[in-house]
Design a protein around this motif. Structure first.
Motif, PDB file in Angstrom:
ATOM      1  N   ARG A  71       0.835  -1.208   0.000  1.00 24.50           N
ATOM      2  CA  ARG A  71       0.000   0.000   0.000  1.00 24.50           C
ATOM      3  C   ARG A  71       0.866   1.253   0.000  1.00 24.50           C
ATOM      4  NH1 ARG A  71      -3.230  -2.695   4.548  1.00 24.50           N
ATOM      5  NH2 ARG A  71      -4.823  -3.905   3.450  1.00 24.50           N
ATOM      6  N   ASN A  72       1.929   1.243   0.789  1.00 23.34           N
ATOM      7  CA  ASN A  72       2.819   2.410   0.809  1.00 23.34           C
ATOM      8  C   ASN A  72       3.509   2.617  -0.536  1.00 23.34           C
ATOM      9  OD1 ASN A  72       2.338   3.420   3.375  1.00 23.34           O
ATOM     10  ND2 ASN A  72       3.908   2.146   4.334  1.00 23.34           N
ATOM     11  N   ALA A  73       3.857   1.520  -1.202  1.00 26.43           N
ATOM     12  CA  ALA A  73       4.460   1.644  -2.535  1.00 26.43           C
ATOM     13  C   ALA A  73       3.472   2.297  -3.500  1.00 26.43           C
ATOM     14  CB  ALA A  73       4.880   0.269  -3.052  1.00 26.43           C
ATOM     15  N   GLY A  74       2.205   1.893  -3.426  1.00 23.42           N
ATOM     16  CA  GLY A  74       1.184   2.505  -4.267  1.00 23.42           C
ATOM     17  C   GLY A  74       0.945   3.962  -3.909  1.00 23.42           C
ATOM     18  N   LEU A  75       0.977   4.260  -2.621  1.00 26.69           N
ATOM     19  CA  LEU A  75       0.806   5.642  -2.163  1.00 26.69           C
ATOM     20  C   LEU A  75       1.885   6.548  -2.749  1.00 26.69           C
ATOM     21  CD1 LEU A  75      -0.447   7.798  -0.265  1.00 26.69           C
ATOM     22  CD2 LEU A  75       1.003   6.864   1.572  1.00 26.69           C
ATOM     23  N   ARG A  76       3.108   6.058  -2.777  1.00 25.96           N
ATOM     24  CA  ARG A  76       4.201   6.864  -3.321  1.00 25.96           C
ATOM     25  C   ARG A  76       4.075   7.039  -4.841  1.00 25.96           C
ATOM     26  NH1 ARG A  76       6.983   3.882   0.718  1.00 25.96           N
ATOM     27  NH2 ARG A  76       7.560   2.280  -0.803  1.00 25.96           N
ATOM     28  N   LEU A  77       3.510   6.053  -5.518  1.00 30.93           N
ATOM     29  CA  LEU A  77       3.321   6.159  -6.970  1.00 30.93           C
ATOM     30  C   LEU A  77       2.162   7.068  -7.351  1.00 30.93           C
ATOM     31  CD1 LEU A  77       3.779   2.414  -8.059  1.00 30.93           C
ATOM     32  CD2 LEU A  77       5.307   4.323  -8.614  1.00 30.93           C
ATOM     33  N   ALA A  78       1.207   7.222  -6.439  1.00 34.00           N
ATOM     34  CA  ALA A  78      -0.024   7.943  -6.755  1.00 34.00           C
ATOM     35  C   ALA A  78       0.245   9.428  -7.011  1.00 34.00           C
ATOM     36  CB  ALA A  78      -1.019   7.786  -5.607  1.00 34.00           C
ATOM     37  N   SER A  79      -0.565  10.008  -7.887  1.00 38.03           N
ATOM     38  CA  SER A  79      -0.436  11.434  -8.194  1.00 38.03           C
ATOM     39  C   SER A  79      -1.724  12.201  -7.935  1.00 38.03           C
ATOM     40  CB  SER A  79      -0.013  11.616  -9.655  1.00 38.03           C
ATOM     41  OG  SER A  79      -0.988  11.063 -10.534  1.00 38.03           O
ATOM     42  N   GLY A  80      -2.761  11.527  -7.443  1.00 40.53           N
ATOM     43  CA  GLY A  80      -4.024  12.189  -7.180  1.00 40.53           C
ATOM     44  C   GLY A  80      -4.001  13.022  -5.906  1.00 40.53           C
ATOM     45  N   ASP A  81      -5.022  13.844  -5.727  1.00 45.10           N
ATOM     46  CA  ASP A  81      -5.169  14.625  -4.496  1.00 45.10           C
ATOM     47  C   ASP A  81      -5.500  13.706  -3.322  1.00 45.10           C
ATOM     48  OD1 ASP A  81      -5.064  17.144  -6.025  1.00 45.10           O
ATOM     49  OD2 ASP A  81      -7.049  16.507  -6.742  1.00 45.10           O
ATOM     50  N   VAL A  82      -6.336  12.723  -3.613  1.00 45.33           N
ATOM     51  CA  VAL A  82      -6.816  11.766  -2.615  1.00 45.33           C
ATOM     52  C   VAL A  82      -6.469  10.370  -3.101  1.00 45.33           C
ATOM     53  CG1 VAL A  82      -8.922  10.753  -1.617  1.00 45.33           C
ATOM     54  CG2 VAL A  82      -8.658  13.242  -1.725  1.00 45.33           C
ATOM     55  N   ALA A 170     -12.241   0.598   2.656  1.00 45.01           N
ATOM     56  CA  ALA A 170     -13.217   1.671   2.781  1.00 45.01           C
ATOM     57  C   ALA A 170     -12.557   3.021   3.034  1.00 45.01           C
ATOM     58  CB  ALA A 170     -14.186   1.356   3.915  1.00 45.01           C
ATOM     59  N   LEU A 171     -11.228   3.077   2.993  1.00 44.26           N
ATOM     60  CA  LEU A 171     -10.483   4.293   3.317  1.00 44.26           C
ATOM     61  C   LEU A 171     -10.120   5.099   2.074  1.00 44.26           C
ATOM     62  CD1 LEU A 171      -8.741   6.158   5.189  1.00 44.26           C
ATOM     63  CD2 LEU A 171      -6.852   4.541   4.802  1.00 44.26           C
ATOM     64  N   ALA A 172     -10.322   6.399   2.171  1.00 40.40           N
ATOM     65  CA  ALA A 172      -9.754   7.356   1.219  1.00 40.40           C
ATOM     66  C   ALA A 172      -9.140   8.476   2.045  1.00 40.40           C
ATOM     67  CB  ALA A 172     -10.820   7.907   0.281  1.00 40.40           C
ATOM     68  N   ALA A 173      -7.993   8.982   1.629  1.00 42.30           N
ATOM     69  CA  ALA A 173      -7.311  10.018   2.411  1.00 42.30           C
ATOM     70  C   ALA A 173      -6.506  10.925   1.493  1.00 42.30           C
ATOM     71  CB  ALA A 173      -6.391   9.383   3.454  1.00 42.30           C
ATOM     72  N   ARG A 174      -6.325  12.147   1.915  1.00 38.57           N
ATOM     73  CA  ARG A 174      -5.460  13.039   1.161  1.00 38.57           C
ATOM     74  C   ARG A 174      -4.058  12.437   1.116  1.00 38.57           C
ATOM     75  NH1 ARG A 174      -7.366  17.805  -0.399  1.00 38.57           N
ATOM     76  NH2 ARG A 174      -5.227  18.392  -0.959  1.00 38.57           N
ATOM     77  N   ARG A 175      -3.473  12.443  -0.049  1.00 38.54           N
ATOM     78  CA  ARG A 175      -2.147  11.849  -0.211  1.00 38.54           C
ATOM     79  C   ARG A 175      -1.132  12.528   0.705  1.00 38.54           C
ATOM     80  NH1 ARG A 175       2.551  12.627  -3.227  1.00 38.54           N
ATOM     81  NH2 ARG A 175       3.604  10.672  -3.828  1.00 38.54           N
ATOM     82  N   ASP A 176      -1.154  13.863   0.760  1.00 35.81           N
ATOM     83  CA  ASP A 176      -0.166  14.559   1.579  1.00 35.81           C
ATOM     84  C   ASP A 176      -0.369  14.277   3.065  1.00 35.81           C
ATOM     85  OD1 ASP A 176      -2.515  16.010   1.799  1.00 35.81           O
ATOM     86  OD2 ASP A 176      -1.619  17.965   1.360  1.00 35.81           O
ATOM     87  N   PHE A 177      -1.608  14.100   3.486  1.00 36.44           N
ATOM     88  CA  PHE A 177      -1.887  13.762   4.882  1.00 36.44           C
ATOM     89  C   PHE A 177      -1.306  12.406   5.239  1.00 36.44           C
ATOM     90  CE2 PHE A 177      -4.770  11.248   7.605  1.00 36.44           C
ATOM     91  CZ  PHE A 177      -4.595  11.909   8.815  1.00 36.44           C
ATOM     92  N   LEU A 178      -1.548  11.408   4.393  1.00 36.41           N
ATOM     93  CA  LEU A 178      -1.028  10.072   4.680  1.00 36.41           C
ATOM     94  C   LEU A 178       0.496  10.057   4.709  1.00 36.41           C
ATOM     95  CD1 LEU A 178      -3.182   7.377   2.820  1.00 36.41           C
ATOM     96  CD2 LEU A 178      -3.022   7.841   5.266  1.00 36.41           C
ATOM     97  N   LEU A 179       1.109  10.727   3.761  1.00 34.39           N
ATOM     98  CA  LEU A 179       2.571  10.755   3.735  1.00 34.39           C
ATOM     99  C   LEU A 179       3.118  11.475   4.963  1.00 34.39           C
ATOM    100  CD1 LEU A 179       3.191  11.503  -0.051  1.00 34.39           C
ATOM    101  CD2 LEU A 179       3.668   9.358   1.157  1.00 34.39           C
ATOM    102  N   ARG A 180       2.460  12.560   5.360  1.00 38.49           N
ATOM    103  CA  ARG A 180       2.935  13.337   6.511  1.00 38.49           C
ATOM    104  C   ARG A 180       2.817  12.552   7.815  1.00 38.49           C
ATOM    105  NH1 ARG A 180      -0.406  17.075   5.953  1.00 38.49           N
ATOM    106  NH2 ARG A 180      -1.815  16.719   7.710  1.00 38.49           N
ATOM    107  N   THR A 181       1.801  11.702   7.921  1.00 41.44           N
ATOM    108  CA  THR A 181       1.590  10.953   9.156  1.00 41.44           C
ATOM    109  C   THR A 181       2.259   9.574   9.126  1.00 41.44           C
ATOM    110  OG1 THR A 181      -0.563  10.205   8.287  1.00 41.44           O
ATOM    111  CG2 THR A 181      -0.552  12.122   9.744  1.00 41.44           C
ATOM    112  N   GLY A 182       2.990   9.274   8.063  1.00 37.60           N
ATOM    113  CA  GLY A 182       3.766   8.037   8.033  1.00 37.60           C
ATOM    114  C   GLY A 182       3.192   6.918   7.212  1.00 37.60           C
ATOM    115  N   GLY A 183       2.051   7.149   6.564  1.00 40.13           N
ATOM    116  CA  GLY A 183       1.480   6.099   5.719  1.00 40.13           C
ATOM    117  C   GLY A 183       1.024   4.907   6.527  1.00 40.13           C
ATOM    118  N   TRP A 184       1.036   3.756   5.877  1.00 41.80           N
ATOM    119  CA  TRP A 184       0.632   2.516   6.543  1.00 41.80           C
ATOM    120  C   TRP A 184       1.762   2.057   7.470  1.00 41.80           C
ATOM    121  CZ3 TRP A 184      -4.236   0.469   5.919  1.00 41.80           C
ATOM    122  CH2 TRP A 184      -5.019   1.080   4.935  1.00 41.80           C
ATOM    123  N   ASP A 185       1.395   1.661   8.670  1.00 44.37           N
ATOM    124  CA  ASP A 185       2.373   1.342   9.709  1.00 44.37           C
ATOM    125  C   ASP A 185       3.022  -0.018   9.427  1.00 44.37           C
ATOM    126  OD1 ASP A 185       3.855   0.889  11.976  1.00 44.37           O
ATOM    127  OD2 ASP A 185       2.273   1.469  13.376  1.00 44.37           O
TER     128      ASP A 185
END
Length: 335
Positions: A71-82, A170-185
């Protein structure tokens, strides 16, 4: 401006289920900005199957590392706002992303959102949705936004110590928020509850929106066995120990976190006793710390007896408990 929602799907050996998941994501009323499938070192035909979706999805590959890393790998690849997440065996209804987009339109400062969901067994949706199982008062104070949407204006972390209706698909989150808080633990202890650590992280820091209708189906092949319920309670307790040990910001909640972990271990001990898994009863008892309730203390004592004697004593204690429950139920019914 149209909200750009990237979708991340971690996949490991799900060739027989992934197509249904992808089809549901690609058929959304609010078209995803991009769909990223992260293959987590699959050894089946997952990658070959994905060739049929060429041009409509992006595929990333990593060595087998588990869903958190994928999931974190996908988060880093993503370019969307959410970024919205969907596990490779789950399915969205067509309006899922549209509901998420409406949430961000109604509350532009939103950090993350969770949709309600139902379990699906053998293709049949359960009658009850997850939010309906919440204890009284769980959603108290959530601000209704209309159209089946709501918002926790304050981070709902303490609520999740009692009940957790939030699931990765069921989760959607702002990309910058997730990255700032550490992503998936990724440091969370292994087990079925690893997602719980991230749900707690999101709930600690964010303004959380809610889609009150069930727009997600979570596939569950069979009802959980007592042994699985026991294991999940222990896994949850281990996650709570982990977050308290690794997140200094949670020290104000330390007493509540410890109480929640203890409650889950007590539930696991009760299940272990019914299963006559006396070794587990003794192991769990060693982690309880303070003196347990009297009914639990008696079960711990039985678990310490010699094998032949403890089996008889356990049956006797369980029969007394059943008789007491039946008596209380008759009194409550006015019999």
């Amino acid at each position: 401006m149209t909200l750009r929602i990237s979708v991340v799907i971690p996949a490991h050996n799900r060739v027989h289920l992934l197509a249904e998941t992808l089809d549901s994501v690609l058929a959304q009323d609010h078209a995803p900005h991009e769909v990223i499938v992260v293959d987590d070192g699959s050894t089946d035909a997952t990658l070959s199957m994905l060739e049929a979706y060429a041009g409509r999805i992006t595929v990333g590959c990593i060595p087998h590392s588990g869903a958190m890393v994928a999931r974190n790998a996908g988060l880093r690849l993503a370019s969307g706002d959410v970024v919205a997440f969907c596990d490779s065996d789950d399915v969205w209804l067509p309006g899922h992303l549209q509901s998420m987009a409406r949430l961000w339109e109604a509350a532009p400062g939103l950090d993350a959102a969770y949709a309600n969901f139902r379990l699906v067994r053998d293709g049949v949706w359960a009658e009850r949705d997850k939010f309906s199982d919440a204890p009284p008062g769980f959603f108290a104070g959530a601000r209704l936004l209309g159209g089946g949407l709501a918002l926790f204006d304050e981070p709902p972390f303490p609520r999740l110590l009692r009940f957790t209706p939030f699931f990765p698909s069921a989760l959607a989150a702002r990309r910058d928020f997730l990255l700032r808080t550490g992503g998936w633990d990724e440091a969370a202890p292994p087990g079925a509850s690893r997602d719980f650590a991230t749900a707690l992280r999101v709930a600690e820091h964010g303004r959380i929106g809610l889609v009150l209708s069930a727009t997600v189906s979570i596939r569950q092949p069979a009802r959980l066995s007592p042994a699985q319920v026991q294991r999940m309670n222990l896994d949850d307790a281990a996650i709570l120990d982990h977050v308290l040990a690794t997140r200094p910001s949670l020290l104000p909640h330390a007493a509540a976190i410890r109480a929640s972990a203890r409650r889950r271990r007590l539930q696991a001990l009760e299940t272990a006793f019914v299963r006559q898994d006396f070794a587990a009863v003794r192991a769990i008892a060693a982690r309880l710390g303070a003196t347990p309730p009297l009914r639990v203390h008696a079960k711990i004592g039985v678990a310490a007896l010699p094998p032949g004697l403890r089996t008889v004593a356990a049956r006797t204690l369980l029969s007394l408990g059943t008789l007491r429950s039946q008596t209380l139920r008759r009194v409550a019914q006015g019999a």
